[in-house]
Motif scaffolding. Structure first.
Motif, short mmCIF file in Angstrom:
data_model
loop_
_atom_site.label_atom_id
_atom_site.label_comp_id
_atom_site.label_asym_id
_atom_site.label_seq_id
_atom_site.Cartn_x
_atom_site.Cartn_y
_atom_site.Cartn_z
N ARG A 133 0.85 -1.19 0.00
CA ARG A 133 0.00 0.00 0.00
C ARG A 133 0.88 1.24 0.00
O ARG A 133 1.80 1.36 0.80
CB ARG A 133 -0.94 0.00 1.21
N PHE A 134 0.58 2.15 -0.93
CA PHE A 134 1.37 3.37 -1.09
C PHE A 134 0.51 4.60 -0.83
O PHE A 134 -0.65 4.63 -1.25
CB PHE A 134 1.93 3.46 -2.51
N PRO A 135 1.06 5.61 -0.19
CA PRO A 135 0.33 6.87 -0.09
C PRO A 135 0.34 7.60 -1.43
O PRO A 135 1.36 7.62 -2.12
CB PRO A 135 1.12 7.65 0.97
N ILE A 144 11.08 13.15 8.05
CA ILE A 144 12.47 12.76 8.24
C ILE A 144 12.59 11.41 8.93
O ILE A 144 13.43 10.58 8.58
CB ILE A 144 13.22 13.84 9.05
N SER A 145 11.74 11.15 9.93
CA SER A 145 11.81 9.87 10.64
C SER A 145 11.22 8.73 9.82
O SER A 145 11.54 7.57 10.04
CB SER A 145 11.08 9.99 11.98
N ASP A 146 10.34 9.06 8.88
CA ASP A 146 9.75 8.06 7.98
C ASP A 146 9.92 8.57 6.55
O ASP A 146 9.03 9.23 6.00
CB ASP A 146 8.27 7.86 8.30
N PRO A 147 11.07 8.30 5.92
CA PRO A 147 11.39 8.92 4.63
C PRO A 147 10.59 8.39 3.45
O PRO A 147 10.68 8.93 2.36
CB PRO A 147 12.87 8.59 4.46
N GLY A 148 9.79 7.35 3.65
CA GLY A 148 8.98 6.86 2.55
C GLY A 148 9.71 5.85 1.69
O GLY A 148 10.79 5.37 2.02
N PHE A 149 9.11 5.55 0.54
CA PHE A 149 9.59 4.46 -0.31
C PHE A 149 10.25 4.94 -1.59
O PHE A 149 10.90 4.17 -2.28
CB PHE A 149 8.40 3.56 -0.68
N SER A 150 10.07 6.20 -1.95
CA SER A 150 10.47 6.68 -3.28
C SER A 150 11.92 7.12 -3.36
O SER A 150 12.49 7.60 -2.38
CB SER A 150 9.58 7.85 -3.71
N TRP A 151 12.47 6.99 -4.57
CA TRP A 151 13.66 7.73 -4.95
C TRP A 151 13.18 9.05 -5.54
O TRP A 151 12.06 9.15 -6.05
CB TRP A 151 14.46 6.98 -6.00
N TRP A 152 14.06 10.08 -5.47
CA TRP A 152 13.71 11.40 -5.99
C TRP A 152 14.79 11.86 -6.94
O TRP A 152 15.97 11.56 -6.75
CB TRP A 152 13.53 12.39 -4.83
N LEU A 178 10.32 9.39 -8.31
CA LEU A 178 10.52 8.25 -9.21
C LEU A 178 9.74 7.02 -8.79
O LEU A 178 9.57 6.09 -9.57
CB LEU A 178 12.00 7.90 -9.30
N GLY A 179 9.27 7.00 -7.53
CA GLY A 179 8.57 5.82 -7.04
C GLY A 179 9.53 4.83 -6.40
O GLY A 179 10.73 5.08 -6.25
N PRO A 180 9.03 3.65 -6.04
CA PRO A 180 9.86 2.63 -5.37
C PRO A 180 10.69 1.84 -6.38
O PRO A 180 10.43 0.67 -6.65
CB PRO A 180 8.81 1.74 -4.69
N VAL A 181 11.71 2.48 -6.94
CA VAL A 181 12.47 1.87 -8.03
C VAL A 181 13.65 1.03 -7.56
O VAL A 181 14.33 0.41 -8.38
CB VAL A 181 12.95 2.93 -9.03
N GLY A 182 13.92 1.01 -6.25
CA GLY A 182 15.03 0.21 -5.76
C GLY A 182 15.16 0.29 -4.26
O GLY A 182 14.53 1.13 -3.60
N ASP A 183 15.99 -0.58 -3.71
CA ASP A 183 16.26 -0.62 -2.28
C ASP A 183 17.27 0.48 -1.94
O ASP A 183 18.42 0.42 -2.37
CB ASP A 183 16.82 -2.00 -1.91
#
Length: 287
Positions: A133-135, A144-152, A178-183
């Motif tokens: 699930r994505f916001p 800052i404490s929860d940086p999310g899943f995306s690259w920018w 860019l979205g969740p494009v990598g770890d």
């Protein structure tokens, strides 16, 4: 708790405007490749195309669940989209409906089909992005404490700058998501391991890579290979093949890493187009 639906509607309209501006930037950012892009983009289909029949290629069968300010993609990979399409539509494939978490009496037109080059690539996308699930408005929810899943991505004609996770406030205003494009925990390691490769692809003026970001500046912004490298992150298009220098074992491994990033990016763009497709009046996500 009372919810201000007017405020939510206003926020959603602002989000849609930001995302549409980012999409417009993608359309304008590299006109030299405009015609080439048409040949590389994998076929996609909107929900309005009712008579669509997928090809017999590998891909992903999925549904998009939206609720409140989040969305979730549910689906699975298949080696033959057309066969599974026929199974679902003609025989009410119970396994497919179960994996999509849909009732077997649901409208099959809600099901989406996404083509990939190989079933292995579809499997990787499913493993990385399906049933998460994505916001919709990540910039507002994460901090800052929860940086999310995306690259920018910070765009410049002569520089590629990637942030592997959150980078300050107002990210959506100043950077491209860019979205969740990598770890993000491994990205810096991968890009640092092959630092000599970039000079073999295009003239490098400056290079910097940490666990948080990557920055590469070229002395030749018109370099075709530099633009090709940018398109991996911007459009999810990998035009490099496994010829030199990617035929060197360590660089070949990195090529597969870039190809995976491109696959994740392209699927993310496709899904977000579907998210925005329902947002005709700026209130599609308010329930």
């Amino acid at each position: 708790m009372d919810m201000d639906f007017g405020l939510l509607a206003q926020e959603t309209v602002e989000l849609s405007n930001i995302l549409r501006k980012q999409k417009q930037l993608l359309d304008e950012i590299d006109p030299v490749f405009a015609d080439v892009e048409k040949n590389h983009l994998e076929p996609s289909t909107s929900k309005s195309e009712k008579n669509f029949t997928p090809s017999a290629k590998p891909g992903i069968i999925f549904v998009l669940e939206k609720g409140g300010h989040t969305f979730c993609v549910r689906g699975f990979a298949t080696s033959n989209l057309r066969f599974r399409y026929q199974q679902i539509n003609n025989y009410r494939d119970e396994e497919a409906f179960y994996r999509l978490k849909m009732d077997k009496d649901s409208d099959p037109n809600e099901i989406q089909y996404y083509e990939t080059d190989t079933v292995e690539k579809a499997d990787k996308i499913v493993k990385h992005m399906i049933n998460r699930r994505f916001p919709i408005q990540e910039d507002v929810i994460c901090n800052i404490s929860d940086p999310g899943f995306s690259w920018w991505y910070d765009d410049s004609d002569d520089r590629i700058t990637l942030f592997f996770k959150s980078h300050g406030i107002d990210r959506a205003q100043n950077l491209m998501q860019l979205g969740p494009v990598g770890d993000h925990r491994k990205a810096g390691i991968y890009f640092n391991q092959v630092f000599k490769l970039y000079g073999l692809l295009f003239p490098v003026k400056e290079f910097s890579c940490t666990s948080k970001s990557l920055s590469i500046t070229t002395s030749d912004p018109s370099s075709v290979t530099f633009r090709m490298f940018r398109r991996i992150f911007l459009e999810g298009v990998n035009e490099f093949d496994l010829d030199y220098p990617f035929n060197v074992p360590i660089y070949a491994e990195f090529w597969h890493y870039l190809d995976q990033i491109a696959a994740f990016r392209k699927f993310w763009l496709h899904v977000f187009d579907l998210v925005l497709e329902d947002d005709q009046n700026g209130q599609a996500y308010i329930q």
